[in-house]
Design an enzyme around this catalytic site. Structure first.
Site, mmCIF file in Angstrom:
data_model
loop_
_atom_site.group_PDB
_atom_site.id
_atom_site.type_symbol
_atom_site.label_atom_id
_atom_site.label_comp_id
_atom_site.label_asym_id
_atom_site.label_seq_id
_atom_site.Cartn_x
_atom_site.Cartn_y
_atom_site.Cartn_z
ATOM 1 N N PRO A 187 0.653 -1.210 0.068
ATOM 2 C CA PRO A 187 -0.126 -0.051 0.070
ATOM 3 C C PRO A 187 0.833 1.334 0.018
ATOM 4 O O PRO A 187 1.965 1.164 0.685
ATOM 5 C CB PRO A 187 -0.764 0.020 1.291
ATOM 6 C CG PRO A 187 -0.676 -1.430 1.541
ATOM 7 C CD PRO A 187 0.454 -2.160 1.212
ATOM 8 N N LEU A 188 0.347 2.346 -0.746
ATOM 9 C CA LEU A 188 1.024 3.565 -0.920
ATOM 10 C C LEU A 188 0.055 4.538 -0.648
ATOM 11 O O LEU A 188 -0.824 4.557 -1.321
ATOM 12 C CB LEU A 188 1.676 3.792 -2.334
ATOM 13 C CG LEU A 188 2.250 5.352 -2.450
ATOM 14 C CD1 LEU A 188 3.422 5.514 -1.585
ATOM 15 C CD2 LEU A 188 2.672 5.378 -3.703
#
Length: 63
Positions: A2-3
């Site tokens: 996840p970013l």
């Protein structure tokens, strides 16, 4: 991995940005079941001259 990308107006204390990064990481890990080590958070601070509300920069509205 996840970013998370967050844009905020400049001027907040560094401690608040650290807290934001921590809380976003913790919440994302709990929600997605991702290890914290795999989560990236990018905080971009924008100058008030680059943040517009109702057709005017925040800088102009506050000065």
């Amino acid at each position: 991995m996840p970013l998370i990308q967050v844009s905020i107006m400049e001027g907040r204390p560094k401690e608040k940005i650290e807290e934001l990064i921590h809380e976003l990481t913790t919440t994302t890990a709990a929600t997605l079941g991702s290890p914290k080590e795999n989560i990236r958070v990018l905080v971009t601070e924008l100058p008030k001259t680059h943040w517009g509300i109702a057709g005017e920069s925040v800088h102009k509205k506050t000065n």
